[in-house]
Scaffold this motif. Structure first.
Motif, short mmCIF file in Angstrom:
data_model
loop_
_atom_site.label_atom_id
_atom_site.label_comp_id
_atom_site.label_asym_id
_atom_site.label_seq_id
_atom_site.Cartn_x
_atom_site.Cartn_y
_atom_site.Cartn_z
N ALA A 237 -3.60 4.74 4.26
CA ALA A 237 -4.57 4.46 3.73
C ALA A 237 -5.09 4.11 2.35
N ILE A 238 -4.01 5.01 1.20
CA ILE A 238 -3.89 4.97 -0.22
C ILE A 238 -3.86 3.39 -0.58
N GLU A 239 -2.19 3.08 0.64
CA GLU A 239 -1.79 2.20 0.67
C GLU A 239 -2.86 0.42 0.76
N SER A 240 -3.64 0.99 1.87
CA SER A 240 -3.85 -0.20 2.10
C SER A 240 -5.48 -0.48 0.76
N LEU A 241 -5.82 0.15 -0.18
CA LEU A 241 -7.02 0.87 -0.48
C LEU A 241 -6.20 0.10 -1.85
N GLN A 242 -4.59 0.20 -2.20
CA GLN A 242 -4.43 0.11 -3.60
C GLN A 242 -3.57 -1.68 -2.78
N ALA A 243 -3.58 -3.14 -2.07
CA ALA A 243 -3.39 -3.36 -1.80
C ALA A 243 -4.51 -4.60 -2.39
N ASP B 77 -10.98 11.63 4.82
CA ASP B 77 -11.84 10.97 4.75
C ASP B 77 -13.11 11.18 3.73
N ARG B 78 -13.08 12.29 3.45
CA ARG B 78 -14.02 12.27 3.25
C ARG B 78 -14.00 12.04 0.65
N GLU B 79 -12.98 11.90 0.92
CA GLU B 79 -12.22 12.01 -0.55
C GLU B 79 -11.92 10.66 -0.48
N LEU B 80 -11.98 9.91 0.45
CA LEU B 80 -11.51 8.29 0.28
C LEU B 80 -12.45 7.86 -0.13
N PRO B 81 -13.44 7.47 0.43
CA PRO B 81 -14.79 6.70 -0.51
C PRO B 81 -14.82 6.56 -2.57
N ALA B 82 -14.49 7.78 -2.34
CA ALA B 82 -14.43 8.06 -3.92
C ALA B 82 -13.91 7.57 -5.07
N VAL B 83 -12.08 7.15 -3.92
CA VAL B 83 -11.45 5.69 -5.13
C VAL B 83 -11.97 4.83 -5.22
N THR B 84 -11.55 4.15 -6.35
CA THR B 84 -11.82 2.97 -7.18
C THR B 84 -11.55 2.28 -7.26
N THR B 85 -10.56 2.44 -8.11
CA THR B 85 -9.36 1.95 -8.64
C THR B 85 -7.93 2.52 -8.33
N ASP B 86 -7.21 1.37 -9.07
CA ASP B 86 -6.06 2.19 -8.78
C ASP B 86 -5.04 3.38 -9.32
N ALA B 87 -6.39 3.76 -10.34
CA ALA B 87 -5.53 5.35 -11.10
C ALA B 87 -6.19 6.08 -10.56
N ASP B 88 -7.91 5.53 -9.76
CA ASP B 88 -7.86 6.99 -9.14
C ASP B 88 -6.25 6.96 -7.15
N ALA B 89 -6.59 5.82 -6.72
CA ALA B 89 -5.42 5.67 -5.92
C ALA B 89 -4.43 6.98 -5.51
N THR B 90 -3.92 6.33 -6.74
CA THR B 90 -2.59 7.44 -7.44
C THR B 90 -2.70 8.68 -7.48
N ALA B 91 -3.64 9.01 -8.13
CA ALA B 91 -4.35 10.52 -8.20
C ALA B 91 -4.49 11.28 -6.45
N LEU B 92 -5.37 10.33 -5.63
CA LEU B 92 -5.36 10.95 -4.75
C LEU B 92 -4.07 10.85 -3.62
N ARG B 93 -3.21 9.76 -3.98
CA ARG B 93 -1.66 9.90 -3.21
C ARG B 93 -1.23 11.37 -3.93
N ASP B 94 -1.14 11.41 -5.32
CA ASP B 94 -0.42 12.76 -5.85
C ASP B 94 -1.13 14.08 -5.17
N ARG B 95 -2.44 13.81 -4.73
CA ARG B 95 -3.26 15.30 -4.69
C ARG B 95 -2.73 15.34 -2.67
N TRP B 96 -2.56 14.52 -2.36
CA TRP B 96 -2.21 14.78 -0.95
C TRP B 96 -0.69 14.67 -0.54
N VAL B 97 0.07 14.31 -0.76
CA VAL B 97 1.23 13.37 -1.30
C VAL B 97 2.50 13.77 -1.42
#
Ligand code: FA5
Length: 341
Positions: A72-78, A13-33
């Protein structure tokens, strides 16, 4: 384990607000799942070390957290995709109120427009329109037109020779001979077409230009018929107030011969820029068909007489459209030609 899972969720939840681009979201996904190095993937692998009881609870909690992370990541990407689409809609918006692009269709050349107008006048006066060859033998170019051996028109300085027997016609008067060979009098023929002379190009001369020839042969035709016909012709072309005048001139194939002038269509004879202040414009040559020409095509000049007249279309076209150079007619400049659509 339960505390650890709660800590993981807090971290996520702390990392989530730092995601502002599609590339950030992909990186977050790789890092977590991510399959190989995802934090939760690694956590799942430790479940085997737990007792069956603990594994059941922790497994369920980890799966729940994994679902939470993924959604959470999917809804960011959407959200990013929707934003991108909205921006694209704005940037690619079509303004349907803008004027359309004009499609440029073809249209007739000004010389063709004038030629058609002249043909219509001839037809309305009972003439047949005839087309003929641009390459002629000496017979049609000169002999049959009563042009003597030593006439300058025969010289290679004036005429384009193809062989010593063939040349490009230098006047549509050659059509008088073709017309009279094909028909017996009474006959009325008009022949428009291209002619060729070795003239140096300038504002009023081209080596290739257009002429139209009128020929009438019948019993009892006089100079009065020629004058009346030409007068009617220019009235139909320029308007009922137009007048003509005839100046004596020499052409080997007519006798007598005359140059035709008509009152300026712009100033009606008062004098203006178009007629260079004289009130008159030169139209072309004319005359009564020479008896030698009639005899040459087997028409008895004692029984039949006729007249002919010929005019150049290029200079006439230039005058009518206010052009100061006839060469404009052959430059094929679309910006110029478009004016005649
Ligand atoms: C003749 O060509 C005679 N065949 C006319 C004729 C017909 C006389 C029937 C008697 C009986 P002339 O050479 O004057 O005549 O040419 C006629 C017209 O052609 C001129 O008035 C002019 O408008 C045009 N003309 C002549 N030379 C050129 C040129 N180099 N470029 C453009 N137009 C030309």
């Amino acid at each position: 384990m339960s505390d650890r899972i709660t800590q993981l969720r807090t971290d996520f939840d702390r990392e989530l607000p730092a995601v502002t681009t599609d590339a950030d979201a992909t990186a977050l996904r790789d890092r977590w799942v991510g399959r190989k190095s995802g934090l939760l993937t690694a956590e799942m692998k430790t479940l085997g070390k737990l007792s069956p009881e603990e594994r059941k609870t922790a497994g369920a909690q980890l799966n729940e957290l994994k679902g939470y992370v993924e959604s959470a990541i999917e809804s960011l990407q959407a959200g990013f995709a929707a934003k991108r689409e909205a921006e694209q809609l704005v940037s690619e918006r079509i303004d349907v109120t803008l004027p359309g692009r004009r499609l440029s269709g073809g249209h007739l050349h000004p010389i063709t427009l004038l030629r058609q107008k002249i043909e219509d006048i001839f037809v309305s006066m009972g003439y047949e329109i005839e087309d003929g060859p641009e390459i002629e033998t000496h017979f049609y170019n000169f002999d049959a037109l009563n042009i003597p051996e030593n006439h300058p028109a025969r010289s290679p300085q004036d005429t384009f020779y193809i062989t010593d027997q063939l040349a490009l016609r230098s006047q549509t008067s050659t059509m008088q001979i073709h017309a009279m060979q094909k028909r017996r009098p009474p006959l009325r023929v008009a022949a428009p077409g291209r002619v060729f002379r070795r003239d140096t190009p300038d504002a009023t001369h081209n080596p290739m230009f257009y002429q139209v020839e009128g020929l009438l042969v019948d019993r009892g035709i006089t100079l009065g018929d020629l004058k009346g016909t030409v007068e009617e012709f220019v009235r139909r072309l320029f308007g009922p107030e137009t007048r003509t005048r005839f100046r004596p001139s020499y052409f080997p194939f007519v006798e007598p011969g005359a140059e035709i002038d008509y009152t300026c269509f712009k100033c009606n004879g008062a004098g203006c820029r178009v007629c260079k202040g004289s009130g008159w414009i030169e139209m072309g040559g004319s005359g009564m068909v020479h008896p030698n020409v009639l005899r040459g095509v087997g028409i008895d000049p004692e029984e039949f007489t006729g007249f002919a007249f010929g005019l150049g279309l290029d200079r006439l076209c230039a005058l009518m459209y206010g052009l100061d150079d006839i060469r404009l007619l052959y430059e094929n400049d679309v910006r110029f030609l478009e004016q005649f659509r």
